[in-house]
Write an enzyme that holds these catalytic residues in place. Sequence first.
Site, short mmCIF file in Angstrom:
data_model
loop_
_atom_site.label_atom_id
_atom_site.label_comp_id
_atom_site.label_asym_id
_atom_site.label_seq_id
_atom_site.Cartn_x
_atom_site.Cartn_y
_atom_site.Cartn_z
N SER A 293 0.82 -1.21 0.00
CA SER A 293 0.00 0.00 0.00
C SER A 293 0.86 1.26 0.00
CB SER A 293 -0.95 -0.05 1.21
OG SER A 293 -1.88 0.99 1.17
N ASP A 304 10.13 4.98 -10.27
CA ASP A 304 9.70 5.55 -11.55
C ASP A 304 10.45 6.83 -11.91
OD1 ASP A 304 7.95 3.50 -11.86
OD2 ASP A 304 6.11 4.68 -11.75
N LYS A 318 -0.70 -4.28 -3.25
CA LYS A 318 -1.99 -3.68 -2.87
C LYS A 318 -2.09 -2.31 -3.52
CE LYS A 318 -4.86 -2.16 1.01
NZ LYS A 318 -5.05 -0.77 0.52
#
Length: 532
Positions: A293, A304, A318
Amino acid sequence: MTPHTVTSHRAAALVLAASLVAQLSLHGQNDTSSAAARQRMDEVFSLIDKNYVTAPDMNRMSDEAVKAMLKALDPHSVFIPAKDVQRANEALTGNFEGIGITFQINGDTIFVADVIDGGPSEKVGLHRGDRIIRIDGRPATGDSVTNNFVTSHLRGKKGTVVVVDVLRDGRELEFHIVRDKIPLHSVDTWFMAADGIGYIRLARFARTSVDEFRAAVRQLQRQGMTRLIFDLRGNTGGYLDIACALAGELLPRHRLIVYTEGRLAPRQDFRTRGSGSFREGDLIVLVDENSASASEIVSGAVQDWDRGLLIGRRTFGKGLVQRIFNLSDGSQVRLTTARYFTPSGRCIQKPYDKGTDDYNRDLSRRFASGELVSLDSIHLPDSLRYTTASGRTVYGGGGIMPDIFVPMDTMRLSDYYIAIRSKGLVNSFPLAWADKHRDDERLSDFEKFLAHYDSFPVDSLFAVHAAEQGIVRDTAAETSRRLQTERSDNYLHLILKAQIARNLFGTEYYYRIMCVIDDAYLKALEQLRGAS
């Protein structure tokens, strides 16, 4: 989950079930089928109320009905009864009301494992190692002593008084402790791992996490930190806005951290803002199969944007956002309303179309397939391929793959170690040993502890204790698996040492000892030293 709340109303158990069906009908049902579903629920509840053989407990029935409805949606939409709401939120709000200690139960005795700085217990003089023998005059020893017994008697409303009797050095002492708000720290530990390299471990994303992280960074920078190992292993998540704020401590300004989107929730972008405490300097984030999460939001954004390297194993997966709906009786529904996506567009939610029970077996399947011990066992389809800001390939669809894989060391788990761990001896023995040696001058601080610990026959005493508990080593089998036996024995030696340090000095010292055989931590050190 997001911190937003919505209020729903119910007048009785029947109305609760019907109203929740109405809310859940937003999950793709049209008005006609929604009305039919509500009518069916009304009919069933009415039939039970009027015809069941005994008087039904409508509150219990409604609770179970709600749980079943939510379970049919996804694994993370849940119902929390009113009596459990406060406890469920404590880890996220970052505080609770109590006396400010952590405790361990060894046999039939409650030991004070730690006393929180500045808390009510420290103010009146409670010490680590005290044995609690009475709470408000009620005996606190014997078979009836459980974790629930202790928490239910020590926690209570701020301003109320609890009387705690302890045994210390053979003397009984009585303390009148005024309960207060107690902080739950989310930064487990921080320390300088090597020259110029700091280490911070975050256990959860709570309301206090960003302030704790900033404080740790400041302390480490004063000690010369220019590179950071940020440990999110085992961190199962928390608040979305806290994850974004913490990512803002690491990423440059105005960068996209994550975006959320759902059927009735338009896309919402979350970007960094303000100034961050560690936006420059080499960064490594440690993750594993229990990082979930909010941990995946932070690690996904770092990856990224090529801000740092991820080291460890594939994260939990999740990628769903829950919103809190408060019901009028004080209970809560945490309902999935959106998915979240990393800056490259990845949704890392793993599949749950086969139901919650199958979903919960995912980690067992990873272990059985060899994924946790071998990179070659991981196969990701090209359809889930994405690229980072610099063009590196990353994958979505079931967790975040780290840049550097570190396998789980299963060689440490010998049959002997599994047996003593299952019996609880790796917790109970260090607690008892620390209690007997708490006043030993050679162990009066951590530096002395490190210097003198190996002069104590802890390992041999433990072996005798384990044998007394019926756990005997299979010498023939261990001889045939000599390498595993050596690895496991070394691991056991450090576990005992770390647990004793935890009991003597606090949780942070456990990690300072265990890091010497922590493969992911050592790989991070190797990478950062190479970068320097």
